[in-house]
Design an enzyme around this catalytic site. Structure first.
Site, short mmCIF file in Angstrom:
data_model
loop_
_atom_site.label_atom_id
_atom_site.label_comp_id
_atom_site.label_asym_id
_atom_site.label_seq_id
_atom_site.Cartn_x
_atom_site.Cartn_y
_atom_site.Cartn_z
N LYS A 1 19.55 1.10 -11.76
CA LYS A 1 19.48 2.55 -12.01
C LYS A 1 19.33 3.33 -10.71
O LYS A 1 19.71 4.50 -10.63
CB LYS A 1 18.34 2.87 -12.99
N GLU B 1 15.29 2.00 -2.24
CA GLU B 1 15.81 0.72 -2.72
C GLU B 1 17.28 0.81 -3.13
O GLU B 1 18.02 -0.17 -3.05
CB GLU B 1 14.97 0.22 -3.89
N GLY C 1 10.29 0.46 -15.88
CA GLY C 1 10.34 1.61 -16.78
C GLY C 1 10.20 2.92 -16.03
O GLY C 1 9.97 2.95 -14.82
N ARG D 1 -0.31 -3.82 5.28
CA ARG D 1 0.08 -4.34 6.60
C ARG D 1 -0.47 -3.47 7.73
O ARG D 1 -0.83 -3.96 8.79
CB ARG D 1 1.60 -4.41 6.71
N ARG E 1 13.06 9.08 -4.88
CA ARG E 1 13.54 8.90 -3.51
C ARG E 1 15.05 8.72 -3.49
O ARG E 1 15.74 9.20 -2.58
CB ARG E 1 12.90 7.67 -2.89
N ALA F 1 0.81 -1.22 0.00
CA ALA F 1 0.00 0.00 0.00
C ALA F 1 0.84 1.26 0.00
O ALA F 1 0.43 2.30 0.51
CB ALA F 1 -0.93 -0.01 1.22
N GLY F 2 2.04 1.17 -0.58
CA GLY F 2 2.85 2.37 -0.77
C GLY F 2 2.35 3.18 -1.95
O GLY F 2 1.27 2.92 -2.50
N SER F 3 3.13 4.15 -2.38
CA SER F 3 2.69 5.03 -3.46
C SER F 3 2.50 4.26 -4.77
O SER F 3 1.48 4.44 -5.45
CB SER F 3 3.71 6.17 -3.66
N TRP F 4 3.45 3.39 -5.11
CA TRP F 4 3.35 2.68 -6.38
C TRP F 4 2.22 1.65 -6.35
O TRP F 4 1.47 1.51 -7.31
CB TRP F 4 4.69 2.04 -6.70
#
Length: 345
Positions: free
Chosen positions: A191, A281, A136, A31, A255, A8-11
């Site tokens: 990346k 990440e 992408g 969670r 981020r 349930a994060g932004s993505w």
């Protein structure tokens, strides 16, 4: 059709909203009970996407069983270090042969395995050809505004990739397919390392010349390790390579860029991560890529210097000075070598 989004994060929130726009009934697995309650009561997820209204057709639950049972598509959008735990807990509740799409850009920290490999190990064997990766240049904040976005999906199965493409594509979210699963995963993961470096470079005031050099040589490092791991070099010239690299290194939505910028201001890594309040990440990926480079015997000087800054206390300015002071080499030799690899020569 019914879909689940694990994370349930932004993505995860944006992908759930995209599926709802495309006619799916979507359940987000969260969670945190307060996040699930906010999504269900208010149609918002303010911590990750302020001022974004989640469309009708999206609900949330804290029950993995409720989220994944009887779903035609499952999207895994949790951080890399959580994928195995979530997949293992979800596996007993899977029914039928749903499409499984992961949108996690990283490696499993301890094993250094790609995320699709982790999912194959934890999900039933009959789902091996139903696993795909989505990658992408795609900042969640811009997809939330329905800004034009192009991404790529890859799977061992062309049928699976094309099915995912059909379910996700719409008038603001264009989806291409690519048969190179390894390359798409590696490009999306690595990346983030270069984006940390871009944030450091910008924070130190080195300007556009330095960042252009960092991104170009960073892409060479990504391709070098990618080819050693079995990727097709041409993949890194596409959306999952240079496309994702450009957007992550040049946008303040990133981020990883923000974390690098904050590190350049003298903040400790632990303080940066605490202030960010979200997973970065690139930090874990830098450690993983450094180990992979050693394992495969691949030279990755930018990654090595960032590893020294993040985990060995090296001063960022000294890291840049050491990069600039490396021994002479010929760019064209590397380009020719890359094309020979591409052509199988």
């Amino acid at each position: 059709m019914k879909a689940a989004v694990l994370g349930a994060g932004s993505w995860g929130t944006v992908l759930a909203s995209l599926l709802a726009d495309n006619g799916f009934a979507v359940t987000i697995y969260a969670r945190n009970p307060s996040v699930a309650e906010e999504i269900n009561r208010r149609g918002t997820n303010a911590k990750y996407l302020p001022e974004f209204h989640i469309p009708d057709g999206v609900g949330a639950t804290t029950s993995l069983e409720e989220a994944v049972s009887d779903r035609e598509m499952i999207i895994v959008a949790v951080p890399s270090h959580s994928v195995r735990e979530v997949a293992r807990a979800a596996a007993p509740h899977l029914r039928g042969r749903p499409l499984v799409v992961h949108a996690t850009k990283g490696f499993e920290p301890v094993t250094l395995k790609r995320i699709s490999e982790v999912l194959e190990e934890e999900f039933p064997p009959f789902l091996a050809d139903r696993i795909a990766v989505l990658s992408g240049p795609s900042h969640a904040e811009e997809v939330a505004r329905r800004s034009p976005t192009a991404v790529v999906v890859s799977s061992k199965s062309r049928e699976t990739a094309e099915a995912v493409q059909s379910h996700l594509i719409n008038n603001y979210f264009r989806v291409y397919t690519n048969p190179d699963l390894i390359g798409v995963e590696i490009g999306g993961a690595l990346k983030n390392i270069i984006a940390l470096g871009a944030g450091l470079s910008d924070g130190l005031g080195f300007g556009d010349n330095a960042k252009a050099a960092l991104m170009t040589r960073g892409l060479a490092e990504i391709a070098r390790l990618g080819m050693a791991m079995g990727a097709r070099p041409i993949t890194f010239a596409g959306l999952a390579g240079v496309g994702d690299l450009v957007v992550t290194c040049t946008s303040r939505h990133s981020r990883n860029w923000r974390a690098g910028y904050m590190l350049s201001q003298g903040k400790a890594l632990e303080d940066v991560l605490a202030e960010m309040g979200m997973v970065v990440e690139g930090v874990k990926t830098t450690r993983a890529a450094h180990r992979l480079a050693q394992s495969y015997g691949v030279e990755m000087p930018i990654t090595a210097e960032l590893h020294a800054v993040l985990f060995e206390g090296k001063d960022p300015s000294q890291a840049v000075e050491d990069l600039m002071g490396r021994g002479k080499t010929h760019e064209m030799e590397e380009i020719v070598e890359g094309w020979l690899n591409l052509l199988g020569g």
